[in-house]
Design a protein around this motif. Structure first.
Motif, mmCIF file in Angstrom:
data_model
loop_
_atom_site.group_PDB
_atom_site.id
_atom_site.type_symbol
_atom_site.label_atom_id
_atom_site.label_comp_id
_atom_site.label_asym_id
_atom_site.label_seq_id
_atom_site.Cartn_x
_atom_site.Cartn_y
_atom_site.Cartn_z
ATOM 1 N N UNK A 25 0.828 -1.196 0.000
ATOM 2 C CA UNK A 25 0.000 0.000 0.000
ATOM 3 C C UNK A 25 0.866 1.250 0.000
ATOM 4 N N UNK A 26 0.250 2.371 -0.354
ATOM 5 C CA UNK A 26 0.841 3.665 -0.062
ATOM 6 C C UNK A 26 0.401 4.039 1.344
ATOM 7 N N UNK A 27 1.349 4.300 2.215
ATOM 8 C CA UNK A 27 1.036 4.593 3.606
ATOM 9 C C UNK A 27 1.210 6.074 3.883
ATOM 10 N N UNK A 28 0.134 6.711 4.301
ATOM 11 C CA UNK A 28 0.165 8.115 4.695
ATOM 12 C C UNK A 28 0.287 8.161 6.213
ATOM 13 N N UNK A 29 1.420 8.636 6.689
ATOM 14 C CA UNK A 29 1.671 8.785 8.117
ATOM 15 C C UNK A 29 1.376 10.222 8.526
ATOM 16 N N UNK A 30 0.666 10.397 9.636
ATOM 17 C CA UNK A 30 0.330 11.740 10.092
ATOM 18 C C UNK A 30 0.533 11.844 11.595
ATOM 19 N N UNK A 31 1.084 12.961 12.017
ATOM 20 C CA UNK A 31 1.305 13.202 13.438
ATOM 21 C C UNK A 31 1.505 14.693 13.637
ATOM 22 N N UNK A 32 1.315 15.157 14.850
ATOM 23 C CA UNK A 32 1.585 16.555 15.170
ATOM 24 C C UNK A 32 3.086 16.820 15.228
ATOM 25 N N UNK A 33 3.833 15.797 15.637
ATOM 26 C CA UNK A 33 5.276 15.903 15.828
ATOM 27 C C UNK A 33 5.990 15.599 14.511
#
Length: 277
Positions: A25-33
């Motif tokens: 898959x294409x993995x979209x990682x998201x975080x505030x940091x």
């Protein structure tokens, strides 16, 4: 285009879940940091994963909407896992509510707009929701039907009613189960499913931080008196998430899966008394 996996919150639990679900898959990682994001993205890329990153503030509708729209540009969004959260040892009442309560509502609302048919999502809640005081029927109905932007105005979440970060956390996590129940129809209209997982005491940075607070003795007592007698691992939670987003769970939506090694059972059967009782 390959399917898109979105993982929001990339701490220990988020990283383990991403590594479990990312292949192919294409993995979209998201975080505030953003520093944490860059570090994990580099590690996953070196290991052969296709990774995209985006900074997100889950308490902001505009930020969550931008994340959802970005994810959709990379392919059909088929899996969304929201692990973002603040614990009582990390933040005051208002910040906990904005991330653990409002943030969940925003993810459920905004990602409903970009889901591909057959998609599945999981919200990481907490077993604390099972041992915190309940809501009245009227409060439950308000939580189910109030959009994210109005949740902080509800009497159930006023600082005076909550009194402490620990209560804000427990009540937010209890509310997550109601939010997922309500969102199951919204997601179902798009041919998608959504559930939550409530971990017990898990050996993550957040979990270890909480063990060092005054509530740590209660947490250790739950573990020691549980049916498994051990602290959980991020892999235990990743196993549950993998099941819920997979084809074996195609008839499961709108529920919470308690993955706590028997911690809550230790409290509810009286083997471990609640603090102050």
């Amino acid at each position: 285009m390959s399917d898109v996996l979105v993982v929001i919150g990339v701490g220990g639990m988020g990283e383990t879940i991403a590594r479990r679900l990312a292949p192919g898959r294409t993995t979209v990682l998201a975080d505030f940091n953003e520093t944490l994001l860059a570090t994990l993205a580099e590690s996953l890329t070196v290991d052969g994963f296709d990774v995209v990153t985006q900074q997100v503030d889950v308490s902001s509708r505009a930020s969550v909407r931008a994340l959802a729209q970005t994810a959709a540009t990379h392919g059909p969004v088929t899996t969304v896992v929201d692990t973002a959260g603040l614990s009582p040892a990390q933040a005051p009442i208002e910040a906990i509510l904005r991330v653990d309560l409002v943030g969940v509502a925003l993810v459920l609302e905004e990602f409903a707009e970009v889901l591909a048919p057959g998609a599945a999502g999981v919200v990481i809640s907490s077993s604390s929701g099972y041992i915190s005081p309940g809501f009245t029927p009227e409060q439950e109905q308000q939580i189910r039907t109030t959009p994210a932007d109005g949740l902080l105005a509800l009497d159930a979440f006023s600082p005076e009613a909550l009194g402490s970060p620990g209560m804000a956390y427990g009540k937010s996590k209890r509310a997550n189960r109601l939010q997922v129940q309500e969102a199951s129809a919204l997601w179902g209209a798009k041919g998608a499913r959504v559930n939550s997982v409530s971990p017990g005491v898990i050996s993550t940075a957040m979990g270890r931080q909480e063990l060092g607070t005054p509530s740590g003795a209660f947490m250790r007592a739950m573990v020691e008196n549980s049916g498994t007698g051990r602290i959980g691992t991020p892999s235990d939670i990743a196993d549950a998430v993998t099941f819920l987003v997979g084809p074996q769970a195609s008839y499961i939506t709108g529920i919470d899966l308690l993955v706590d090694g028997g911690n809550v059972a230790a409290v509810q059967t009286g083997r471990v008394p609640l603090p102050g009782r």
